[in-house]
Write a protein that holds these residues in place. Structure first.
Motif, PDB file in Angstrom:
ATOM      1  N   ILE A  66       0.844  -1.209   0.000  1.00  0.00           N
ATOM      2  CA  ILE A  66       0.000   0.000   0.000  1.00  0.00           C
ATOM      3  C   ILE A  66       0.874   1.252   0.000  1.00  0.00           C
ATOM      4  O   ILE A  66       0.595   2.221  -0.725  1.00  0.00           O
ATOM      5  CB  ILE A  66      -0.954  -0.017   1.212  1.00  0.00           C
ATOM      6  CG1 ILE A  66      -2.025  -1.081   1.007  1.00  0.00           C
ATOM      7  CG2 ILE A  66      -1.607   1.336   1.419  1.00  0.00           C
ATOM      8  CD1 ILE A  66      -2.947  -1.255   2.180  1.00  0.00           C
ATOM      9  N   ALA A  67       1.938   1.259   0.802  1.00  0.00           N
ATOM     10  CA  ALA A  67       2.831   2.418   0.852  1.00  0.00           C
ATOM     11  C   ALA A  67       3.499   2.655  -0.509  1.00  0.00           C
ATOM     12  O   ALA A  67       3.650   3.799  -0.940  1.00  0.00           O
ATOM     13  CB  ALA A  67       3.890   2.231   1.932  1.00  0.00           C
ATOM     14  N   TYR A  68       3.873   1.589  -1.191  1.00  0.00           N
ATOM     15  CA  TYR A  68       4.496   1.739  -2.513  1.00  0.00           C
ATOM     16  C   TYR A  68       3.505   2.292  -3.528  1.00  0.00           C
ATOM     17  O   TYR A  68       3.843   3.189  -4.308  1.00  0.00           O
ATOM     18  CB  TYR A  68       5.057   0.400  -2.983  1.00  0.00           C
ATOM     19  CG  TYR A  68       5.757   0.512  -4.306  1.00  0.00           C
ATOM     20  CD1 TYR A  68       7.016   1.087  -4.387  1.00  0.00           C
ATOM     21  CD2 TYR A  68       5.157   0.067  -5.469  1.00  0.00           C
ATOM     22  CE1 TYR A  68       7.658   1.221  -5.595  1.00  0.00           C
ATOM     23  CE2 TYR A  68       5.789   0.187  -6.690  1.00  0.00           C
ATOM     24  CZ  TYR A  68       7.046   0.767  -6.747  1.00  0.00           C
ATOM     25  OH  TYR A  68       7.669   0.896  -7.946  1.00  0.00           O
ATOM     26  N   VAL A  69       2.287   1.800  -3.501  1.00  0.00           N
ATOM     27  CA  VAL A  69       1.266   2.299  -4.433  1.00  0.00           C
ATOM     28  C   VAL A  69       0.958   3.764  -4.151  1.00  0.00           C
ATOM     29  O   VAL A  69       0.846   4.583  -5.080  1.00  0.00           O
ATOM     30  CB  VAL A  69      -0.011   1.433  -4.349  1.00  0.00           C
ATOM     31  CG1 VAL A  69      -1.172   2.074  -5.088  1.00  0.00           C
ATOM     32  CG2 VAL A  69       0.260   0.046  -4.912  1.00  0.00           C
ATOM     33  N   LEU A  70       0.837   4.127  -2.878  1.00  0.00           N
ATOM     34  CA  LEU A  70       0.569   5.522  -2.544  1.00  0.00           C
ATOM     35  C   LEU A  70       1.733   6.441  -2.926  1.00  0.00           C
ATOM     36  O   LEU A  70       1.524   7.562  -3.382  1.00  0.00           O
ATOM     37  CB  LEU A  70       0.258   5.663  -1.055  1.00  0.00           C
ATOM     38  CG  LEU A  70      -1.109   5.147  -0.613  1.00  0.00           C
ATOM     39  CD1 LEU A  70      -1.254   5.257   0.892  1.00  0.00           C
ATOM     40  CD2 LEU A  70      -2.216   5.908  -1.319  1.00  0.00           C
ATOM     41  N   SER A  71       2.966   5.951  -2.751  1.00  0.00           N
ATOM     42  CA  SER A  71       4.106   6.781  -3.147  1.00  0.00           C
ATOM     43  C   SER A  71       4.156   6.950  -4.668  1.00  0.00           C
ATOM     44  O   SER A  71       4.550   8.013  -5.157  1.00  0.00           O
ATOM     45  CB  SER A  71       5.413   6.186  -2.635  1.00  0.00           C
ATOM     46  OG  SER A  71       5.703   4.979  -3.305  1.00  0.00           O
ATOM     47  N   ALA A  72       3.739   5.941  -5.405  1.00  0.00           N
ATOM     48  CA  ALA A  72       3.692   6.068  -6.863  1.00  0.00           C
ATOM     49  C   ALA A  72       2.587   7.031  -7.286  1.00  0.00           C
ATOM     50  O   ALA A  72       2.749   7.798  -8.236  1.00  0.00           O
ATOM     51  CB  ALA A  72       3.479   4.704  -7.506  1.00  0.00           C
ATOM     52  N   ILE A  73       1.487   7.030  -6.572  1.00  0.00           N
ATOM     53  CA  ILE A  73       0.382   7.937  -6.907  1.00  0.00           C
ATOM     54  C   ILE A  73       0.771   9.382  -6.643  1.00  0.00           C
ATOM     55  O   ILE A  73       0.483  10.272  -7.454  1.00  0.00           O
ATOM     56  CB  ILE A  73      -0.882   7.545  -6.105  1.00  0.00           C
ATOM     57  CG1 ILE A  73      -1.457   6.231  -6.635  1.00  0.00           C
ATOM     58  CG2 ILE A  73      -1.943   8.634  -6.175  1.00  0.00           C
ATOM     59  CD1 ILE A  73      -2.588   5.687  -5.804  1.00  0.00           C
ATOM     60  N   PHE A  74       1.428   9.635  -5.516  1.00  0.00           N
ATOM     61  CA  PHE A  74       1.774  11.003  -5.159  1.00  0.00           C
ATOM     62  C   PHE A  74       3.098  11.478  -5.753  1.00  0.00           C
ATOM     63  O   PHE A  74       3.566  12.566  -5.442  1.00  0.00           O
ATOM     64  CB  PHE A  74       1.791  11.169  -3.640  1.00  0.00           C
ATOM     65  CG  PHE A  74       0.420  11.049  -3.030  1.00  0.00           C
ATOM     66  CD1 PHE A  74      -0.610  11.880  -3.436  1.00  0.00           C
ATOM     67  CD2 PHE A  74       0.161  10.104  -2.058  1.00  0.00           C
ATOM     68  CE1 PHE A  74      -1.875  11.771  -2.881  1.00  0.00           C
ATOM     69  CE2 PHE A  74      -1.089   9.992  -1.489  1.00  0.00           C
ATOM     70  CZ  PHE A  74      -2.114  10.826  -1.914  1.00  0.00           C
ATOM     71  N   GLY A  75       3.725  10.662  -6.575  1.00  0.00           N
ATOM     72  CA  GLY A  75       4.906  11.098  -7.306  1.00  0.00           C
ATOM     73  C   GLY A  75       6.218  11.004  -6.564  1.00  0.00           C
ATOM     74  O   GLY A  75       7.193  11.632  -6.962  1.00  0.00           O
ATOM     75  N   SER A  76       6.272  10.268  -5.515  1.00  0.00           N
ATOM     76  CA  SER A  76       7.534  10.125  -4.788  1.00  0.00           C
ATOM     77  C   SER A  76       8.031   8.685  -4.866  1.00  0.00           C
ATOM     78  O   SER A  76       8.565   8.143  -3.901  1.00  0.00           O
ATOM     79  CB  SER A  76       7.372  10.566  -3.338  1.00  0.00           C
ATOM     80  OG  SER A  76       6.418   9.751  -2.708  1.00  0.00           O
TER      81      SER A  76
END
Length: 113
Positions: A66-76
């Motif tokens: 989940i953290a990886y997907v969220l970081s990909a969504i927010f551009g980091s």
């Protein structure tokens, strides 16, 4: 003249069905009672420890995903990509090997028991 032959046959069938249902219900209640008695101390400490470790390891992997997907969504995602080898090698691989050894030990211990 009060009882018809068909009515007597229906009463016999009803009594048989009633007896079968009572027997099935008593068997079901017996197994439920036995299950309640067995669940008090059914598994060893090692089994409970392994299952807890497996549960938290799975939650950890799920949280990383989940953290990886969220970081990909927010551009980091570049931060996640730099931390991924560290997390994979030091945490996931080593904890996974420890968990595998613990599972194998538990399987052997429970088989002997």
């Amino acid at each position: 003249m009060n009882n018809f032959p068909a009515q007597e046959s229906l009463e016999k069938d009803y009594n048989r069905v009633d007896m079968v249902l009572k027997s099935a219900l008593s068997t079901l209640l017996f197994f439920i009672y036995q299950e309640e008695k067995m669940t008090t101390n059914r598994h060893s400490f090692l089994f409970r420890l392994t299952s807890q470790f497996l549960k938290y390891f799975a939650w950890f992997i799920f949280g990383l995903a989940i953290a990886y997907v969220l970081s990909a969504i927010f551009g980091s995602s570049h931060i996640a990509m730099t931390l991924l080898p560290f997390v994979f090698y030091w945490i996931i691989l080593r904890c996974g090997l420890i968990l595998l050894c613990l599972i194998l030990t538990t399987v052997i211990f429970e088989s002997v028991r």
